[in-house]
Design an enzyme around this catalytic site. Structure first.
Site, PDB file in Angstrom:
ATOM      1  N   GLU A  41       0.850  -1.187   0.000  1.00 57.37           N
ATOM      2  CA  GLU A  41       0.000   0.000   0.000  1.00 57.37           C
ATOM      3  C   GLU A  41       0.887   1.239   0.000  1.00 57.37           C
ATOM      4  O   GLU A  41       1.663   1.448   0.927  1.00 57.37           O
ATOM      5  CB  GLU A  41      -0.901  -0.021   1.225  1.00 57.37           C
ATOM      6  CG  GLU A  41      -1.826  -1.227   1.244  1.00 57.37           C
ATOM      7  CD  GLU A  41      -2.578  -1.359   2.541  1.00 57.37           C
ATOM      8  OE1 GLU A  41      -3.787  -1.071   2.544  1.00 57.37           O
ATOM      9  OE2 GLU A  41      -1.943  -1.747   3.539  1.00 57.37           O
ATOM     10  N   HIS A  84       1.496  13.614  -1.982  1.00 60.22           N
ATOM     11  CA  HIS A  84       1.015  14.601  -2.941  1.00 60.22           C
ATOM     12  C   HIS A  84      -0.511  14.521  -2.932  1.00 60.22           C
ATOM     13  O   HIS A  84      -1.075  13.447  -2.744  1.00 60.22           O
ATOM     14  CB  HIS A  84       1.556  14.286  -4.341  1.00 60.22           C
ATOM     15  CG  HIS A  84       1.039  15.190  -5.405  1.00 60.22           C
ATOM     16  ND1 HIS A  84       1.498  16.473  -5.572  1.00 60.22           N
ATOM     17  CD2 HIS A  84       0.096  14.994  -6.366  1.00 60.22           C
ATOM     18  CE1 HIS A  84       0.856  17.032  -6.589  1.00 60.22           C
ATOM     19  NE2 HIS A  84       0.006  16.151  -7.080  1.00 60.22           N
ATOM     20  N   ARG A 137      10.795   0.770   9.373  1.00 63.05           N
ATOM     21  CA  ARG A 137      10.542  -0.052  10.554  1.00 63.05           C
ATOM     22  C   ARG A 137       9.804  -1.326  10.167  1.00 63.05           C
ATOM     23  O   ARG A 137       9.202  -1.407   9.103  1.00 63.05           O
ATOM     24  CB  ARG A 137       9.739   0.723  11.603  1.00 63.05           C
ATOM     25  CG  ARG A 137       8.314   1.052  11.174  1.00 63.05           C
ATOM     26  CD  ARG A 137       7.466   1.436  12.371  1.00 63.05           C
ATOM     27  NE  ARG A 137       6.166   1.907  12.041  1.00 63.05           N
ATOM     28  CZ  ARG A 137       5.124   1.137  11.739  1.00 63.05           C
ATOM     29  NH1 ARG A 137       5.245  -0.175  11.695  1.00 63.05           N
ATOM     30  NH2 ARG A 137       3.944   1.663  11.466  1.00 63.05           N
ATOM     31  N   LYS A 186       3.944  -3.784  12.409  1.00 66.25           N
ATOM     32  CA  LYS A 186       3.515  -3.892  13.807  1.00 66.25           C
ATOM     33  C   LYS A 186       2.051  -4.298  13.886  1.00 66.25           C
ATOM     34  O   LYS A 186       1.277  -4.034  12.981  1.00 66.25           O
ATOM     35  CB  LYS A 186       3.672  -2.544  14.522  1.00 66.25           C
ATOM     36  CG  LYS A 186       5.084  -2.049  14.660  1.00 66.25           C
ATOM     37  CD  LYS A 186       5.093  -0.712  15.383  1.00 66.25           C
ATOM     38  CE  LYS A 186       6.492  -0.174  15.551  1.00 66.25           C
ATOM     39  NZ  LYS A 186       6.483   1.141  16.220  1.00 66.25           N
ATOM     40  N   PHE A 213      -1.431  -3.839  16.384  1.00 63.90           N
ATOM     41  CA  PHE A 213      -1.943  -2.831  17.295  1.00 63.90           C
ATOM     42  C   PHE A 213      -3.186  -3.336  18.003  1.00 63.90           C
ATOM     43  O   PHE A 213      -3.921  -4.159  17.481  1.00 63.90           O
ATOM     44  CB  PHE A 213      -2.274  -1.542  16.530  1.00 63.90           C
ATOM     45  CG  PHE A 213      -1.083  -0.969  15.824  1.00 63.90           C
ATOM     46  CD1 PHE A 213      -0.168  -0.194  16.502  1.00 63.90           C
ATOM     47  CD2 PHE A 213      -0.857  -1.230  14.486  1.00 63.90           C
ATOM     48  CE1 PHE A 213       0.948   0.322  15.868  1.00 63.90           C
ATOM     49  CE2 PHE A 213       0.252  -0.725  13.833  1.00 63.90           C
ATOM     50  CZ  PHE A 213       1.157   0.056  14.532  1.00 63.90           C
TER      51      PHE A 213
END
Length: 133
Positions: A79, A84, A104, A107, A109
């Site tokens: 994705e 812009h 990174r 992750k 959540f």
């Protein structure tokens, strides 16, 4: 990651409809064939680089590659958030991407709010990375 920079291109397809609606961060999504052709050593996570739509201008971008564990996706996705503002959607157009850096790992959540906060931090990290390169 030996394969950076990594270049790919493909037709923009409809994603899950969450980036813009739930997170406020619109994304351009690659079809499964592009995702399936990623080199094996490109880990899931957040990357930054450059993107253009069709033969348009090149813009900074941040890309999530992975499974989006919060949403329990069963398919890996790529994705791309292009830094812009576009006047209209560009589904069906060709997206050209150069991935130049890793920010990174992916992750998981506990809440959508934490996911949104982390996404904003990744965006800020990408902006800092552009200033350092």
């Amino acid at each position: 990651m030996r394969h950076l920079p990594y270049f790919c291109r493909g037709q923009v397809v409809h994603g899950f409809g969450r980036g813009s609606k739930q997170l406020g961060i619109p994304t351009a999504n690659f079809p499964e064939q592009v995702v399936d052709n990623l080199p094996a050593d490109i880990s899931t996570g957040i990357y930054y680089g450059w993107a253009s739509v069709g033969s348009g201008d090149v813009h900074k971008m941040v890309m999530s590659i992975g499974w989006n564990p919060y949403y329990k996706n069963t398919k890996k996705s790529m994705e791309t958030h292009i830094m812009h503002t576009f006047k209209e959607d560009f589904y069906g157009e060709i997206l050209n991407v150069a991935i130049v850096g890793y920010l990174r790992p992916e992750k998981d959540f506990d809440s959508l709010g934490l996911s949104s906060s982390s996404t904003l931090e990744a965006y800020k990290s990408a902006v800092r990375a552009y200033h350092e390169t």
